[in-house]
Design an enzyme around this catalytic site. Structure first.
Site, PDB file in Angstrom:
ATOM      1  N   CYS A 238      32.389  41.049  53.113  1.00  9.69           N
ATOM      2  CA  CYS A 238      32.908  40.371  51.911  1.00  9.69           C
ATOM      3  C   CYS A 238      34.267  40.986  51.593  1.00  9.69           C
ATOM      4  O   CYS A 238      34.482  41.542  50.515  1.00  9.69           O
ATOM      5  CB  CYS A 238      31.948  40.522  50.740  1.00  9.69           C
ATOM      6  N   ALA A 239      35.194  40.872  52.536  1.00  8.26           N
ATOM      7  CA  ALA A 239      36.438  41.646  52.487  1.00  8.26           C
ATOM      8  C   ALA A 239      37.358  41.251  51.351  1.00  8.26           C
ATOM      9  O   ALA A 239      38.109  42.081  50.840  1.00  8.26           O
ATOM     10  CB  ALA A 239      37.165  41.527  53.830  1.00  8.26           C
ATOM     11  N   GLY A 240      37.354  39.983  50.953  1.00  3.41           N
ATOM     12  CA  GLY A 240      38.260  39.556  49.900  1.00  3.41           C
ATOM     13  C   GLY A 240      39.702  39.892  50.233  1.00  3.41           C
ATOM     14  O   GLY A 240      40.172  39.643  51.347  1.00  3.41           O
ATOM     15  N   GLY A 242      40.916  42.769  50.687  1.00  3.22           N
ATOM     16  CA  GLY A 242      41.014  43.840  51.666  1.00  3.22           C
ATOM     17  C   GLY A 242      41.086  45.258  51.156  1.00  3.22           C
ATOM     18  O   GLY A 242      41.375  46.168  51.928  1.00  3.22           O
ATOM     19  N   GLY A 243      40.796  45.507  49.890  1.00  2.00           N
ATOM     20  CA  GLY A 243      40.889  46.863  49.363  1.00  2.00           C
ATOM     21  C   GLY A 243      40.021  47.856  50.120  1.00  2.00           C
ATOM     22  O   GLY A 243      40.481  48.923  50.539  1.00  2.00           O
ATOM     23  N   LYS A 244      38.752  47.515  50.305  1.00  2.00           N
ATOM     24  CA  LYS A 244      37.860  48.426  51.021  1.00  2.00           C
ATOM     25  C   LYS A 244      38.097  48.358  52.528  1.00  2.00           C
ATOM     26  O   LYS A 244      37.840  49.344  53.238  1.00  2.00           O
ATOM     27  CB  LYS A 244      36.407  48.122  50.672  1.00  2.00           C
ATOM     28  N   ASP A 262      35.231  36.911  55.155  1.00  4.37           N
ATOM     29  CA  ASP A 262      34.775  36.538  53.819  1.00  4.37           C
ATOM     30  C   ASP A 262      34.373  35.074  53.859  1.00  4.37           C
ATOM     31  O   ASP A 262      34.979  34.275  54.590  1.00  4.37           O
ATOM     32  CB  ASP A 262      35.880  36.756  52.773  1.00  4.37           C
ATOM     33  N   ASP A 308      30.301  44.344  50.233  1.00  2.00           N
ATOM     34  CA  ASP A 308      30.872  44.485  48.892  1.00  2.00           C
ATOM     35  C   ASP A 308      30.472  43.211  48.153  1.00  2.00           C
ATOM     36  O   ASP A 308      31.224  42.253  48.065  1.00  2.00           O
ATOM     37  CB  ASP A 308      32.391  44.631  48.985  1.00  2.00           C
ATOM     38  N   CYS A 361      30.010  46.118  41.988  1.00  4.10           N
ATOM     39  CA  CYS A 361      30.722  46.665  40.828  1.00  4.10           C
ATOM     40  C   CYS A 361      29.983  46.215  39.571  1.00  4.10           C
ATOM     41  O   CYS A 361      30.554  45.635  38.655  1.00  4.10           O
ATOM     42  CB  CYS A 361      32.191  46.242  40.818  1.00  4.10           C
TER      43      CYS A 361
END
EC number: 2.1.1.-
Length: 433
Positions: A238-240, A242-244, A262, A308, A361
């Protein structure tokens, strides 16, 4: 603009948000467009007032014994900004662009009323329908935990070890007040006052060159606790944006295979530029195309799948205070279904002896411990990693970190009150070899 004029603008904005039922960010943007004479300092101060009112929406109305935009703003000045009655009265003097003078009832409320006797959801400033969830987890501490989730968050940064070292980046950003975060060995923190503007970190050379990224310390810790290693095959499911993914890439030191995908390819749009700026060369981005599975060639071969998970975001209320008031029970039900589906998908990708890092989160038990329990019941070949073993990833800080978190057999919960991070839940599920 004078402080009193800013206060009047905040009252008008809160009224517009109520009447039009629009997100606060949109209301603030439209106000700025319509009032171009307002300088950046004015806009930042007004935004700070509006966000603080939304953080303390229920408690501010309670202490003023009135639920109007003006009452909430005045109550916030008492509860959040710590102004006494005379200081509030000085702002509300009825002068040019200033709010009307305090009424006798307002003056009495500001002087005498407190949160004593307020229901937990009012004192903690959260929707009443979430009280059962928070009570099940925090019990009598839920008001204190929720109040911490209503405070303003600092700006946290993660040093990209592919491009720099924390001590050098900290020295370079000293002019912004950057200090080391308490837990993450990669983090820097910039504390922000009530009226402070976010520093233009994107204009700093360290950011432009890819040595630093904006990332809450809790998010940094979630990536660190996943245990990604050089040479592994790692999937960010669930990269979105790309923060993680970026954090995982740094942990892998450019060695191994990192795949980011994603279900919503629109969320992936920023990731390509971010990977390039960060100097990541071992990552591939797989966007979905129609009904085709972008990971069809990967069956039971991944060392680590990071989930995530889509969630309610209750842990990010410090940064998105109006989101909690727009949240409805139906949203939780949808997220629970999404989480179960993505966990089941992750299970099919993990090899024997591999692991799933499940991250939300959120602080809600239904999305965290209960979701993990349901997954393990359906997939008995997976076992949650004990909290002490998870915390060991932080080396010399492991014991203190574990004591600060809210540990359960299913994983670790971080909260603003306990760890001074956003609210995050981390569970690492290992598959039998």
């Amino acid at each position: 603009m004078t402080p009193a004029a800013r206060l009047s603008a905040a009252i008008d904005l809160i009224a517009a948000i109520d009447a039009q039922r629009i997100p606060a960010a949109k209301a603030l943007k439209e106000w700025g467009t319509a009032h171009r004479y307002a300088g950046s300092g004015d806009r930042a101060a007004i935004a700070g007032l509006v966000w603080d009112v939304l953080r303390r929406r229920a408690s501010s109305a309670f202490v003023m014994d009135a639920d109007t935009p003006r009452a909430r703003v005045l109550g916030m000045l008492k509860l959040e900004r710590g102004l006494d009655t005379e200081a509030v009265a000085a702002l509300c003097d009825g002068g040019r662009f200033a709010p009307e003078p305090l009424t006798d009832a307002e003056r009495a409320a500001l002087t005498t009323r407190t949160l004593e006797g307020a229901p937990p959801h009012v004192a903690g400033d959260y929707p009443e329908w979430l009280d059962d969830q928070l009570a099940a987890l925090f019990g009598d501490q839920r008001v204190a935990e929720a109040a911490a989730m209503a405070s303003r968050a600092p700006l946290d940064l993660r040093v990209n070890t592919l491009k720099g070292k924390r001590d050098k980046v900290a020295a370079s950003l000293k002019h912004l007040g950057a200090t080391e975060t308490p837990w993450s060995p990669l983090g820097l923190r910039i504390e922000l006052g009530a009226d402070a503007r976010n520093p233009g970190i994107q204009a700093e050379q360290d950011f432009i060159k890819g040595a630093v990224e904006v990332q809450d310390e809790g998010s940094q810790l979630a990536a660190l606790l996943s245990g990604a290693k050089p040479g592994e095959q790692v999937i960010d499911l669930c990269a979105g944006a790309g923060g993680k993914t970026l954090a995982l890439a740094a942990m892998m030191q450019g060695k191994g295979r990192l795949i980011a995908t994603d279900s919503d390819k629109r969320q992936l749009a920023p990731i390509h530029e971010r990977l390039s700026r960060a100097g990541v060369h071992n990552a591939e981005v797989r966007a979905p195309k129609g009904d085709a599975d972008p990971l069809a060639d990967i069956k039971g071969s991944a060392d680590l799948v990071l989930v995530d998970a889509p969630c309610t975001g209750t842990g990010t209320w410090r940064r998105n205070p109006d989101a909690k008031w727009r949240m409805r029970p139906g949203a939780l039900e949808i997220r629970l279904k999404d989480q179960a589906e993505v966990l089941a998908r992750a299970a099919r990708l993990v090899k024997p002896g591999g692991r799933i890092a499940y991250v939300t989160c959120s602080v809600l038990p239904a999305e965290n411990v209960e979701q993990v329990r349901a997954f393990v019941a359906a997939h008995p070949d997976f076992t949650p990693t004990p909290p002490a073993e998870l915390a060991a990833a932080l080396w010399d800080k492991a014991d203190a970190f574990l004591a600060a978190t809210w540990p359960t057999p299913e994983g670790l919960l971080l909260t603003p009150r306990r760890t001074r991070t956003d609210g995050f839940f981390i569970s690492v599920l290992k598959r039998k070899a």
